[in-house]
Design a protein around this motif. Structure first.
Motif, PDB file in Angstrom:
ATOM      1  N   ALA A  46       0.830  -1.071   0.011  1.00 54.15           N
ATOM      2  CA  ALA A  46      -0.112  -0.089  -0.206  1.00 54.15           C
ATOM      3  C   ALA A  46       1.071   1.360   0.109  1.00 54.15           C
ATOM      4  O   ALA A  46       1.534   1.480   1.064  1.00 54.15           O
ATOM      5  CB  ALA A  46      -0.905  -0.057   1.360  1.00 54.15           C
ATOM      6  N   PRO A  47       0.938   2.106  -1.155  1.00 56.85           N
ATOM      7  CA  PRO A  47       1.979   3.256  -1.179  1.00 56.85           C
ATOM      8  C   PRO A  47       1.422   4.281  -0.088  1.00 56.85           C
ATOM      9  O   PRO A  47       2.433   5.070   0.254  1.00 56.85           O
ATOM     10  CB  PRO A  47       1.945   3.613  -2.698  1.00 56.85           C
ATOM     11  CG  PRO A  47       0.544   2.823  -2.962  1.00 56.85           C
ATOM     12  CD  PRO A  47       0.176   1.608  -2.464  1.00 56.85           C
ATOM     13  N   ASP A  48       0.193   4.255   0.219  1.00 60.59           N
ATOM     14  CA  ASP A  48      -0.025   5.253   1.268  1.00 60.59           C
ATOM     15  C   ASP A  48      -0.265   4.994   2.620  1.00 60.59           C
ATOM     16  O   ASP A  48      -0.630   5.379   3.464  1.00 60.59           O
ATOM     17  CB  ASP A  48      -1.358   5.837   0.784  1.00 60.59           C
ATOM     18  CG  ASP A  48      -2.452   4.903   0.790  1.00 60.59           C
ATOM     19  OD1 ASP A  48      -2.412   3.650   0.836  1.00 60.59           O
ATOM     20  OD2 ASP A  48      -4.025   5.349   0.755  1.00 60.59           O
ATOM     21  N   LEU A  49       0.196   3.543   2.790  1.00 55.44           N
ATOM     22  CA  LEU A  49       0.268   2.993   4.149  1.00 55.44           C
ATOM     23  C   LEU A  49       1.003   3.721   5.127  1.00 55.44           C
ATOM     24  O   LEU A  49       2.364   3.897   4.778  1.00 55.44           O
ATOM     25  CB  LEU A  49       0.666   1.442   4.218  1.00 55.44           C
ATOM     26  CG  LEU A  49       0.222   0.686   5.375  1.00 55.44           C
ATOM     27  CD1 LEU A  49      -1.357   0.489   5.400  1.00 55.44           C
ATOM     28  CD2 LEU A  49       1.028  -0.816   5.066  1.00 55.44           C
ATOM     29  N   LYS A  50       0.273   4.325   6.044  1.00 55.17           N
ATOM     30  CA  LYS A  50       1.156   5.116   7.177  1.00 55.17           C
ATOM     31  C   LYS A  50       2.129   4.276   7.816  1.00 55.17           C
ATOM     32  O   LYS A  50       1.912   3.280   8.327  1.00 55.17           O
ATOM     33  CB  LYS A  50       0.209   5.700   8.425  1.00 55.17           C
ATOM     34  CG  LYS A  50      -0.793   6.764   7.507  1.00 55.17           C
ATOM     35  CD  LYS A  50      -1.644   7.174   8.551  1.00 55.17           C
ATOM     36  CE  LYS A  50      -2.748   8.148   7.616  1.00 55.17           C
ATOM     37  NZ  LYS A  50      -3.644   9.131   8.644  1.00 55.17           N
ATOM     38  N   ALA A  51       3.260   4.914   8.366  1.00 52.27           N
ATOM     39  CA  ALA A  51       4.281   4.537   8.877  1.00 52.27           C
ATOM     40  C   ALA A  51       5.036   5.609   9.874  1.00 52.27           C
ATOM     41  O   ALA A  51       4.758   6.604   9.650  1.00 52.27           O
ATOM     42  CB  ALA A  51       5.324   3.960   8.000  1.00 52.27           C
ATOM     43  N   PRO A  52       5.674   5.171  10.788  1.00 52.92           N
ATOM     44  CA  PRO A  52       6.429   6.337  11.713  1.00 52.92           C
ATOM     45  C   PRO A  52       6.990   7.061  10.810  1.00 52.92           C
ATOM     46  O   PRO A  52       7.540   6.589   9.640  1.00 52.92           O
ATOM     47  CB  PRO A  52       7.262   5.657  12.642  1.00 52.92           C
ATOM     48  CG  PRO A  52       6.695   4.276  12.688  1.00 52.92           C
ATOM     49  CD  PRO A  52       5.993   3.714  11.299  1.00 52.92           C
ATOM     50  N   PRO A  53       7.692   8.346  11.351  1.00 48.54           N
ATOM     51  CA  PRO A  53       8.689   8.950  10.161  1.00 48.54           C
ATOM     52  C   PRO A  53       9.635   8.078   9.724  1.00 48.54           C
ATOM     53  O   PRO A  53      10.132   7.237  10.669  1.00 48.54           O
ATOM     54  CB  PRO A  53       9.247  10.160  11.181  1.00 48.54           C
ATOM     55  CG  PRO A  53       8.088  10.315  12.201  1.00 48.54           C
ATOM     56  CD  PRO A  53       7.245   8.914  12.480  1.00 48.54           C
TER      57      PRO A  53
ATOM     58  N   ILE B  55      21.837   1.656  15.396  1.00 52.55           N
ATOM     59  CA  ILE B  55      21.139   2.371  15.997  1.00 52.55           C
ATOM     60  C   ILE B  55      21.380   3.682  16.341  1.00 52.55           C
ATOM     61  O   ILE B  55      20.688   4.729  15.921  1.00 52.55           O
ATOM     62  CB  ILE B  55      20.357   1.653  17.082  1.00 52.55           C
ATOM     63  CG1 ILE B  55      20.024   0.140  16.853  1.00 52.55           C
ATOM     64  CG2 ILE B  55      19.345   2.603  17.786  1.00 52.55           C
ATOM     65  CD1 ILE B  55      19.278  -0.358  18.011  1.00 52.55           C
ATOM     66  N   GLU B  56      22.713   3.879  16.730  1.00 56.02           N
ATOM     67  CA  GLU B  56      23.262   5.408  17.028  1.00 56.02           C
ATOM     68  C   GLU B  56      23.115   6.112  15.820  1.00 56.02           C
ATOM     69  O   GLU B  56      22.794   7.249  15.673  1.00 56.02           O
ATOM     70  CB  GLU B  56      24.572   5.180  17.646  1.00 56.02           C
ATOM     71  CG  GLU B  56      25.451   6.458  17.862  1.00 56.02           C
ATOM     72  CD  GLU B  56      26.792   6.403  18.058  1.00 56.02           C
ATOM     73  OE1 GLU B  56      27.294   7.337  18.109  1.00 56.02           O
ATOM     74  OE2 GLU B  56      27.127   5.118  18.348  1.00 56.02           O
ATOM     75  N   GLY B  57      23.676   5.420  14.538  1.00 54.16           N
ATOM     76  CA  GLY B  57      23.518   6.126  13.240  1.00 54.16           C
ATOM     77  C   GLY B  57      22.310   6.964  12.978  1.00 54.16           C
ATOM     78  O   GLY B  57      22.130   7.723  12.285  1.00 54.16           O
ATOM     79  N   VAL B  58      21.518   5.772  12.894  1.00 54.29           N
ATOM     80  CA  VAL B  58      19.928   6.509  12.642  1.00 54.29           C
ATOM     81  C   VAL B  58      19.449   7.578  13.523  1.00 54.29           C
ATOM     82  O   VAL B  58      19.014   8.442  13.241  1.00 54.29           O
ATOM     83  CB  VAL B  58      18.799   5.332  12.858  1.00 54.29           C
ATOM     84  CG1 VAL B  58      17.476   5.851  12.555  1.00 54.29           C
ATOM     85  CG2 VAL B  58      19.322   4.297  11.805  1.00 54.29           C
ATOM     86  N   VAL B  59      19.744   7.390  14.825  1.00 53.66           N
ATOM     87  CA  VAL B  59      19.371   8.537  15.785  1.00 53.66           C
ATOM     88  C   VAL B  59      20.147   9.640  15.696  1.00 53.66           C
ATOM     89  O   VAL B  59      19.528  10.799  15.635  1.00 53.66           O
ATOM     90  CB  VAL B  59      19.523   7.948  17.400  1.00 53.66           C
ATOM     91  CG1 VAL B  59      19.510   8.947  18.203  1.00 53.66           C
ATOM     92  CG2 VAL B  59      18.902   6.807  17.574  1.00 53.66           C
ATOM     93  N   ARG B  60      21.262   9.701  15.263  1.00 56.86           N
ATOM     94  CA  ARG B  60      22.231  10.724  15.242  1.00 56.86           C
ATOM     95  C   ARG B  60      21.776  11.610  13.823  1.00 56.86           C
ATOM     96  O   ARG B  60      21.974  12.856  13.936  1.00 56.86           O
ATOM     97  CB  ARG B  60      23.656  10.272  15.034  1.00 56.86           C
ATOM     98  CG  ARG B  60      24.177  10.179  16.347  1.00 56.86           C
ATOM     99  CD  ARG B  60      25.655   9.579  16.054  1.00 56.86           C
ATOM    100  NE  ARG B  60      26.459  10.494  15.425  1.00 56.86           N
ATOM    101  CZ  ARG B  60      27.376  11.316  16.043  1.00 56.86           C
ATOM    102  NH1 ARG B  60      27.527  11.275  17.485  1.00 56.86           N
ATOM    103  NH2 ARG B  60      28.390  11.898  15.257  1.00 56.86           N
TER     104      ARG B  60
ATOM    105  N   ASP C  62      18.628  12.241  13.035  1.00 56.63           N
ATOM    106  CA  ASP C  62      17.367  12.925  13.333  1.00 56.63           C
ATOM    107  C   ASP C  62      17.510  13.864  14.679  1.00 56.63           C
ATOM    108  O   ASP C  62      17.741  13.026  15.875  1.00 56.63           O
ATOM    109  CB  ASP C  62      16.388  11.882  13.602  1.00 56.63           C
ATOM    110  CG  ASP C  62      14.827  12.289  13.655  1.00 56.63           C
ATOM    111  OD1 ASP C  62      14.440  12.810  14.638  1.00 56.63           O
ATOM    112  OD2 ASP C  62      14.083  12.555  12.507  1.00 56.63           O
ATOM    113  N   VAL C  63      17.356  14.862  14.516  1.00 58.32           N
ATOM    114  CA  VAL C  63      17.407  15.903  15.573  1.00 58.32           C
ATOM    115  C   VAL C  63      16.481  15.562  16.844  1.00 58.32           C
ATOM    116  O   VAL C  63      16.752  15.236  17.933  1.00 58.32           O
ATOM    117  CB  VAL C  63      17.074  17.286  15.299  1.00 58.32           C
ATOM    118  CG1 VAL C  63      17.161  18.212  16.499  1.00 58.32           C
ATOM    119  CG2 VAL C  63      18.500  17.877  14.448  1.00 58.32           C
ATOM    120  N   ALA C  64      15.152  15.155  16.534  1.00 54.55           N
ATOM    121  CA  ALA C  64      14.122  14.738  17.362  1.00 54.55           C
ATOM    122  C   ALA C  64      14.775  13.543  18.137  1.00 54.55           C
ATOM    123  O   ALA C  64      14.477  13.501  19.457  1.00 54.55           O
ATOM    124  CB  ALA C  64      12.791  14.729  16.722  1.00 54.55           C
ATOM    125  N   LEU C  65      15.034  12.667  17.339  1.00 55.63           N
ATOM    126  CA  LEU C  65      15.324  11.187  18.020  1.00 55.63           C
ATOM    127  C   LEU C  65      16.446  11.710  19.022  1.00 55.63           C
ATOM    128  O   LEU C  65      16.585  11.042  20.002  1.00 55.63           O
ATOM    129  CB  LEU C  65      15.701  10.106  16.881  1.00 55.63           C
ATOM    130  CG  LEU C  65      14.346   9.510  16.403  1.00 55.63           C
ATOM    131  CD1 LEU C  65      14.915   8.512  15.255  1.00 55.63           C
ATOM    132  CD2 LEU C  65      13.848   8.802  17.488  1.00 55.63           C
TER     133      LEU C  65
END
Length: 328
Positions: free
Chosen positions: A21-28, A48-53, A55-58
């Motif tokens: 589903a192309p419009d299926l909602k997901a987290p950011p 995991i650290e790389g993904v967190v870094r 994103d400012v909010a994360l």
């Protein structure tokens, strides 16, 4: 019955659900990537650290959690790297997964859906799944935590994509004192789609669209199967934890009444005392993760339930030391 809860007639033609589903909602995007990395057995803390870094909010959230009263030591944590080292990989994975899933679970439109209570329910199922898995000697209890956290994710997709029929199913379950999955099967087969008949089917489809590991797709899709119906160990553990969480009064699943719990455990062979110990550990973990997520758990029903489990008399042909839950 309330006439508003009576389903309409079956439409003449219902579209088939696409494979994706192309419009299926997901987290950011960053949140979804954290979930994927946290569920990947090949991942390490650096992934995991790389993904967190990125994103400012994360990053800000992780620093806030690492400096919270629960985790704080004698010095302030100032960088993401310090937070990762401070928490350790297993706790980092659990914290990152919990907060990312929590974000996704708070958005929806169905009237009458208690989203905060539902998140607490999922958190309790996750924590009890981990504790049961540890008690039973499973090789990777954190996987059970993740599976429990995601087991009911189909309800969130119903909440977001099909709020009106999902709201009707919630009202039907509450007014009839039935399980939500029963109510969904009565409403969704007529109103929405012949294939996505309940939140288990919706969860399986959605997690496939998110491209998550097959283990978690299986749990989401089969957690309402009959116990002992060929389901693998992790599905059975999450089934047990789900029933336990409802009987312990932890959160709000959307069911009109808590299901019977005792028969669910016969295949796992837990003794009553082992079960009570696992409940204790699971509740502690749920409280800790609830504090991290800013949610308070009402544990007032736990002591009474555990007392009832231990008080179950053994059968005449059973040794008291080998009392099996489900045979009392």
């Amino acid at each position: 019955m309330d006439p508003d809860l009576v389903p309409e007639e079956v439409p003449g033609t219902l579209p088939e659900a696409p494979a994706r589903a192309p419009d299926l909602k997901a987290p950011p995007l960053a949140g979804l990537e954290v979930i994927r990395r946290a569920l990947d057995p090949r991942s390490c803390a650096a992934d995991i650290e790389g993904v967190v870094r990125s994103d400012v909010a994360l990053s800000q959230r992780l620093l806030r959690i690492a400096n919270s009263a629960f985790y704080r030591r004698g010095y302030p944590i100032q960088t993401v790297r310090e937070a990762v080292v401070h928490l350790g990989f297993h706790e980092l994975r659990r914290v990152a997964l919990t907060t990312s899933v929590q974000d996704f679970m708070q958005g929806g439109f169905a009237p009458g859906f208690d989203r905060h209570g539902f998140f607490v329910h999922c958190l309790a199922v996750a924590s009890l799944s981990q504790a049961l898995s540890e008690t039973l000697g499973h090789e990777d209890p954190p996987v059970a935590f993740a599976a429990g956290l995601l087991h009911d994710i189909g309800k969130n997709f119903f909440d977001q994509h099909y709020p009106e029929p999902f709201g009707k199913a919630l009202r039907w379950a509450a007014s009839g004192g039935t399980s939500l999955v029963e109510a969904e099967r009565r409403v969704f087969t007529r109103d929405v789609h012949p294939r996505l008949r309940d939140h288990a089917a919706m969860g399986r489809w959605a997690l496939q669209a998110w491209e998550l590991p097959a283990t978690f797709i299986e749990v989401a899709g089969r957690h309402h199967d009959e116990p002992g119906s060929g389901a693998d160990f992790l599905v059975q553990v999450v089934q047990c934890a789900d029933v336990l969480a409802q009987n312990l009064g932890l959160g709000a699943s959307g069911n009109g009444a808590a299901p019977g719990w005792h028969d669910e455990f016969s295949a796992l062979g837990l003794s009553a005392l082992d079960l009570v110990d696992a409940i204790g550990e699971g509740v502690k973990t749920a409280q800790r993760m609830g504090e991290v997520a800013g949610e308070t758990l009402d544990i007032s029903g736990v002591e009474l339930f555990c007392a009832g489990v231990v008080a179950e008399p053994p059968d005449a042909d059973q040794d008291e030391d080998d009392l099996r839950v489900g045979h009392g």
